[in-house]
Design a protein around this motif. Structure first.
Motif, short mmCIF file in Angstrom:
data_model
loop_
_atom_site.label_atom_id
_atom_site.label_comp_id
_atom_site.label_asym_id
_atom_site.label_seq_id
_atom_site.Cartn_x
_atom_site.Cartn_y
_atom_site.Cartn_z
N ASP A 227 0.86 -1.18 0.00
CA ASP A 227 0.00 0.00 0.00
C ASP A 227 0.89 1.23 0.00
N GLU A 228 0.65 2.13 -0.94
CA GLU A 228 1.41 3.38 -1.07
C GLU A 228 2.91 3.13 -1.10
N GLY A 229 3.31 2.07 -1.82
CA GLY A 229 4.72 1.81 -2.02
C GLY A 229 5.43 1.13 -0.87
N ARG A 230 4.68 0.70 0.14
CA ARG A 230 5.29 0.04 1.29
C ARG A 230 4.75 -1.38 1.42
N LEU A 231 5.61 -2.28 1.87
CA LEU A 231 5.19 -3.65 2.14
C LEU A 231 4.59 -3.68 3.54
N ILE A 232 3.27 -3.74 3.61
CA ILE A 232 2.56 -3.64 4.88
C ILE A 232 2.49 -4.98 5.60
#
Length: 257
Positions: A227-232
């Motif tokens: 999400d939004e370029g991050r691995l959540i």
């Protein structure tokens, strides 16, 4: 097999990937899911060097295919790291096959000519051997009878099956699938997913960007939620789909399941 370390990718002022860390063991099947614009396709394209990382590192088979990132090696000699670990990334990329959303077959070449082009020109395989391999791979995806036709005469599902066989003709160690069914009519999705499922069962290392949640749950060893370029989140499917840790993942699953 694959190590992505603190990967960042920006297009001008737009930050698409924001510090991705990801490890994939040989034989793993990893599905990458998340909302549109979360960086899923950019991550795959970076691993295959179709995009150049802004910073961070990518390792394949313990070989560095990007330049060393000084921030990951404080106090170390970058020249020595390069000498010891850096490999011609384009030679190594031959071992990383990729199947795209929109097939990317050569429209002016027959199915057979599409199949043998890279093995003959890149791997320098004798034409007879390349043709034999092409026939076997097309048979494995149920497309041998279409060997002499042009892509324009094929359905979307047939075209995508040829694209998968073409990627396999390079004998990759890793297969990357970038939303391979999103351009297909619903009735054609299953035939492509069945081919991917058989590949997963064969032990092929795979990273799959997909919106097919049921399929991801069935074939994956792990689910990576971006999400939004991050691995959540990075978890086995039985955990991710039943008890996601983040509120963002819960909201996403409520909308897509």
């Amino acid at each position: 097999m694959i190590d992505v370390k603190n990967l960042h990718k920006s297009f001008g002022a737009l930050q698409v990937l924001r510090g991705i860390d990801l490890h994939v063991d040989r034989g793993d099947v990893v599905s990458i899911i998340g909302p549109s614009g979360s960086g899923k396709s950019t991550l795959l394209r970076s691993i295959n060097l179709l995009e150049t990382a802004t910073s961070g590192e990518i390792w394949v088979d313990s070989k560095l295919i990007t330049r060393p990132d000084p921030s990951l090696h404080p106090g170390e000699n970058l020249q020595e790291i390069t000498k010891a670990h850096y490999q011609d990334p384009y030679a190594l990329r031959r071992k990383v096959g990729m199947v795209f959303q929109h097939f990317n077959l050569f429209p002016h070449k027959t199915v057979l000519e599409n199949m043998i082009y890279a093995p003959v020109t890149v791997l320098k395989l004798p034409r007879e051997q390349a043709v034999e391999k092409a026939r076997a791979l097309l048979e494995s995806v149920g497309m041998l009878e279409k060997i002499d036709v042009y892509p324009g005469t094929l359905s979307g599902g047939q075209t995508q099956r040829v694209a998968i066989a073409r990627a396999l003709a390079m004998e990759p160690d890793v297969m990357l699938f970038d939303e391979p069914t999103s351009a297909l009519d619903p009735e054609m999705v299953k035939e492509v997913l069945d081919v991917i499922k058989r590949l997963a069962g064969s032990g092929m290392t795979m990273l799959l960007v997909t919106h097919e949640m049921g399929f991801a749950r069935e074939v994956s060893d792990r689910i990576c939620f971006l999400d939004e370029g991050r691995l959540i989140e990075d978890a086995p499917p039985e955990i991710f789909f039943s008890t996601p840790k983040s509120e963002r993942a819960r909201i996403f699953l409520d909308k897509v399941l």
